[in-house]
Design a protein around this motif. Structure first.
Motif, PDB file in Angstrom:
ATOM      1  N   ILE A   1      47.982  41.808   6.966  1.00  0.00           N
ATOM      2  CA  ILE A   1      46.711  41.112   7.247  1.00  0.00           C
ATOM      3  C   ILE A   1      45.590  41.748   6.419  1.00  0.00           C
ATOM      4  CG2 ILE A   1      45.029  40.528   9.034  1.00  0.00           C
ATOM      5  CD1 ILE A   1      47.329  40.503  11.074  1.00  0.00           C
TER       6      ILE A   1
ATOM      7  N   MET B   1      45.681  40.503   3.044  1.00  0.00           N
ATOM      8  CA  MET B   1      45.108  39.150   2.954  1.00  0.00           C
ATOM      9  C   MET B   1      43.586  39.209   2.920  1.00  0.00           C
ATOM     10  SD  MET B   1      47.471  36.825   5.390  1.00  0.00           S
ATOM     11  CE  MET B   1      46.723  35.316   4.814  1.00  0.00           C
TER      12      MET B   1
ATOM     13  N   TYR C   1      41.505  37.375   0.126  1.00  0.00           N
ATOM     14  CA  TYR C   1      40.534  36.316   0.432  1.00  0.00           C
ATOM     15  C   TYR C   1      39.092  36.814   0.312  1.00  0.00           C
ATOM     16  CZ  TYR C   1      43.900  32.965   2.478  1.00  0.00           C
ATOM     17  OH  TYR C   1      44.908  32.054   2.684  1.00  0.00           O
TER      18      TYR C   1
ATOM     19  N   PRO D   1      48.943  27.675   8.715  1.00  0.00           N
ATOM     20  CA  PRO D   1      49.808  28.536   9.535  1.00  0.00           C
ATOM     21  C   PRO D   1      49.349  29.992   9.405  1.00  0.00           C
ATOM     22  CG  PRO D   1      51.084  27.310   7.881  1.00  0.00           C
ATOM     23  CD  PRO D   1      49.640  27.139   7.541  1.00  0.00           C
ATOM     24  N   ALA D   2      49.488  30.755  10.472  1.00  0.00           N
ATOM     25  CA  ALA D   2      49.148  32.185  10.427  1.00  0.00           C
ATOM     26  C   ALA D   2      50.332  32.949  11.031  1.00  0.00           C
ATOM     27  CB  ALA D   2      47.854  32.469  11.174  1.00  0.00           C
ATOM     28  N   ALA D   3      51.257  33.309  10.199  1.00  0.00           N
ATOM     29  CA  ALA D   3      52.514  33.909  10.656  1.00  0.00           C
ATOM     30  C   ALA D   3      52.281  35.157  11.502  1.00  0.00           C
ATOM     31  CB  ALA D   3      53.377  34.262   9.442  1.00  0.00           C
ATOM     32  N   TYR D   4      51.217  35.892  11.186  1.00  0.00           N
ATOM     33  CA  TYR D   4      51.004  37.170  11.875  1.00  0.00           C
ATOM     34  C   TYR D   4      50.139  37.021  13.131  1.00  0.00           C
ATOM     35  CZ  TYR D   4      52.670  38.378   7.251  1.00  0.00           C
ATOM     36  OH  TYR D   4      53.397  38.415   6.094  1.00  0.00           O
ATOM     37  N   GLN D   5      49.669  35.823  13.411  1.00  0.00           N
ATOM     38  CA  GLN D   5      48.889  35.566  14.634  1.00  0.00           C
ATOM     39  C   GLN D   5      49.137  34.125  15.087  1.00  0.00           C
ATOM     40  OE1 GLN D   5      47.604  37.328  16.658  1.00  0.00           O
ATOM     41  NE2 GLN D   5      46.559  39.103  15.858  1.00  0.00           N
TER      42      GLN D   5
ATOM     43  N   MET E   1      47.443  44.011  19.241  1.00  0.00           N
ATOM     44  CA  MET E   1      48.359  43.294  18.339  1.00  0.00           C
ATOM     45  C   MET E   1      49.772  43.150  18.899  1.00  0.00           C
ATOM     46  SD  MET E   1      46.640  42.447  15.646  1.00  0.00           S
ATOM     47  CE  MET E   1      47.785  42.230  14.294  1.00  0.00           C
TER      48      MET E   1
ATOM     49  N   TYR F   1      46.902  32.870  18.161  1.00  0.00           N
ATOM     50  CA  TYR F   1      45.501  32.697  17.704  1.00  0.00           C
ATOM     51  C   TYR F   1      45.394  31.406  16.894  1.00  0.00           C
ATOM     52  CZ  TYR F   1      41.130  33.882  15.226  1.00  0.00           C
ATOM     53  OH  TYR F   1      39.852  33.873  14.706  1.00  0.00           O
TER      54      TYR F   1
ATOM     55  N   PRO G   1      35.697  29.556   9.547  1.00  0.00           N
ATOM     56  CA  PRO G   1      35.510  30.599   8.536  1.00  0.00           C
ATOM     57  C   PRO G   1      36.831  31.284   8.185  1.00  0.00           C
ATOM     58  CG  PRO G   1      34.119  30.962  10.488  1.00  0.00           C
ATOM     59  CD  PRO G   1      35.168  29.956  10.857  1.00  0.00           C
ATOM     60  N   ALA G   2      36.906  31.824   6.970  1.00  0.00           N
ATOM     61  CA  ALA G   2      37.946  32.798   6.642  1.00  0.00           C
ATOM     62  C   ALA G   2      37.514  34.129   7.275  1.00  0.00           C
ATOM     63  CB  ALA G   2      38.105  32.888   5.130  1.00  0.00           C
ATOM     64  N   PHE G   3      37.984  35.245   6.789  1.00  0.00           N
ATOM     65  CA  PHE G   3      37.646  36.535   7.405  1.00  0.00           C
ATOM     66  C   PHE G   3      36.135  36.802   7.312  1.00  0.00           C
ATOM     67  CE2 PHE G   3      42.072  36.998   5.921  1.00  0.00           C
ATOM     68  CZ  PHE G   3      42.679  37.333   7.120  1.00  0.00           C
TER      69      PHE G   3
ATOM     70  N   SER H   1      39.994  44.871  15.467  1.00  0.00           N
ATOM     71  CA  SER H   1      40.985  44.754  16.547  1.00  0.00           C
ATOM     72  C   SER H   1      42.411  44.836  16.012  1.00  0.00           C
ATOM     73  CB  SER H   1      40.779  43.465  17.342  1.00  0.00           C
ATOM     74  OG  SER H   1      41.033  42.344  16.522  1.00  0.00           O
ATOM     75  N   ILE H   2      42.606  44.528  14.743  1.00  0.00           N
ATOM     76  CA  ILE H   2      43.980  44.583  14.218  1.00  0.00           C
ATOM     77  C   ILE H   2      44.486  46.022  14.088  1.00  0.00           C
ATOM     78  CG2 ILE H   2      43.768  42.391  12.985  1.00  0.00           C
ATOM     79  CD1 ILE H   2      43.769  44.030  10.371  1.00  0.00           C
TER      80      ILE H   2
ATOM     81  N   LEU I   1      37.456  42.156  13.398  1.00  0.00           N
ATOM     82  CA  LEU I   1      38.469  42.540  12.401  1.00  0.00           C
ATOM     83  C   LEU I   1      39.057  43.926  12.692  1.00  0.00           C
ATOM     84  CD1 LEU I   1      37.088  41.178   8.996  1.00  0.00           C
ATOM     85  CD2 LEU I   1      38.698  40.128  10.598  1.00  0.00           C
TER      86      LEU I   1
HETATM   87  C1  LIG Z   1      43.518  32.732   6.317  1.00  0.00           C
HETATM   88  C2  LIG Z   1      43.274  33.156   7.711  1.00  0.00           C
HETATM   89  C3  LIG Z   1      41.819  33.469   7.966  1.00  0.00           C
HETATM   90  C4  LIG Z   1      41.680  33.887   9.368  1.00  0.00           C
HETATM   91  C5  LIG Z   1      40.277  34.207   9.762  1.00  0.00           C
HETATM   92  C6  LIG Z   1      40.290  34.703  11.163  1.00  0.00           C
HETATM   93  O1  LIG Z   1      40.071  33.937  12.080  1.00  0.00           O
HETATM   94  C7  LIG Z   1      40.629  36.063  11.351  1.00  0.00           C
HETATM   95  C8  LIG Z   1      40.790  36.566  12.562  1.00  0.00           C
HETATM   96  C9  LIG Z   1      41.371  37.901  12.768  1.00  0.00           C
HETATM   97  C10 LIG Z   1      40.660  38.756  13.684  1.00  0.00           C
HETATM   98  C11 LIG Z   1      41.547  39.462  14.476  1.00  0.00           C
HETATM   99  C12 LIG Z   1      42.832  38.975  14.292  1.00  0.00           C
HETATM  100  O2  LIG Z   1      43.861  39.381  14.785  1.00  0.00           O
HETATM  101  C13 LIG Z   1      42.750  37.788  13.399  1.00  0.00           C
HETATM  102  C14 LIG Z   1      43.784  37.855  12.345  1.00  0.00           C
HETATM  103  C15 LIG Z   1      44.212  36.525  11.922  1.00  0.00           C
HETATM  104  C16 LIG Z   1      45.303  36.800  10.934  1.00  0.00           C
HETATM  105  C17 LIG Z   1      45.581  35.637  10.111  1.00  0.00           C
HETATM  106  C18 LIG Z   1      46.532  36.119   9.065  1.00  0.00           C
HETATM  107  C19 LIG Z   1      47.095  34.971   8.323  1.00  0.00           C
HETATM  108  C20 LIG Z   1      48.611  34.964   8.427  1.00  0.00           C
HETATM  109  O3  LIG Z   1      49.177  35.397   9.410  1.00  0.00           O
HETATM  110  O4  LIG Z   1      49.242  34.413   7.511  1.00  0.00           O
END
Ligand SMILES: CCCCCC(=O)/C=C/[C@H]1C=CC(=O)[C@@H]1CCCCCCC(=O)O
Ligand SMILES: NC(=O)C1=CN([C@@H]2O[C@H](COP(=O)(O)OP(=O)(O)OC[C@H]3O[C@@H](n4cnc5c(N)ncnc54)[C@H](O)[C@@H]3O)[C@@H](O)[C@H]2O)C=CC1
Length: 143
Positions: A89, A92, A96, A23-27, A79, A30, A62-64, A72-73, A70
């Motif tokens: 984020i 995180m 990570y 789960p990715a609470a903040y996205q 966002m 995505y 992949p992770a970050f 873009s956040i 990156l």
């Molecule tokens: C553990 C999550 C790894 C995610 C890797 C990724 O795909 C990152 C992408 C970022 C690039 C721009 C964004 O907006 C993406 C952010 C993704 C955020 C994930 C945060 C995890 C969460 O919300 O718990």
């Protein structure tokens, strides 16, 4: 591309993300799209095998990774209402770590060279490097 359609076969690698497995609470959108990439990859890989396409289809998660994405956040127009969580984020990312793109390239070359890989879900993290998501034996649902 399909051998059974006059093509030469080959390898397709779809780019998912670790956010496609967790789960990715903040996205959430995505994350949903990346979960979809994995479901599609595994399903079409099974079809390619059944239909003798001569095409292997795999995915990488992949992770970050250190790419312009990156950044873009940092922009509210990207966002939307989740902009207020950008520092979480970033926390995180610190936790990570951020991967060098060369490791993703290595993982993709491994998938191209491994003739046995089809429907694979490769995970790439700073802590464990290149490894694979293992899925349990498929359960038959009683209907
Ligand atoms: C553990 C999550 C790894 C995610 C890797 C990724 O795909 C990152 C992408 C970022 C690039 C721009 C964004 O907006 C993406 C952010 C993704 C955020 C994930 C945060 C995890 C969460 O919300 O718990
Ligand atoms: N950077 C990261 O932390 C992670 C990225 N990913 C995934 O990796 C993939 C690549 O991401 P990055 O290289 O990080 O992003 P990026 O933003 O650095 O690069 C994306 C590239 O895609 C191109 N592009 C965008 N829309 C396009 C379109 N409609 N047609 C053709 N090209 C287009 C852009 O011009 C850019 O060159 C994405 O699917 C992303 O979700 C997955 C996990 C982590």
């Amino acid at each position: 591309m399909r051998k059974n359609n006059g093509g030469h076969g080959g390898v397709i690698i779809n780019i998912s993300s670790l956010a496609g497995l967790t789960p990715a609470a903040y996205q959430p959108v995505y994350s949903a799209s990346k979960h979809g990439v994995i479901g599609f990859t595994r399903s079409i890989a099974a079809l390619a095998s059944i239909g003798n396409y001569g095409v292997r289809i795999n995915s990488v998660c992949p992770a970050f990774v250190d790419t312009p994405l990156l950044e873009s956040i940092e922009k509210e127009e990207n966002m939307g209402e989740l902009f207020k969580y950008k520092d979480r984020i970033k926390d995180m990312m610190k936790c990570y770590g951020v991967l060098d793109p060369s490791l993703i390239a290595k993982g993709m070359i491994d998938l191209i060279e491994d003739d046995a890989s089809n429907g694979a879900v490769m995970k790439i993290t700073t802590s464990r490097g290149i490894h694979f998501e293992e899925f349990g034996v498929q359960q038959k649902t009683k209907i």
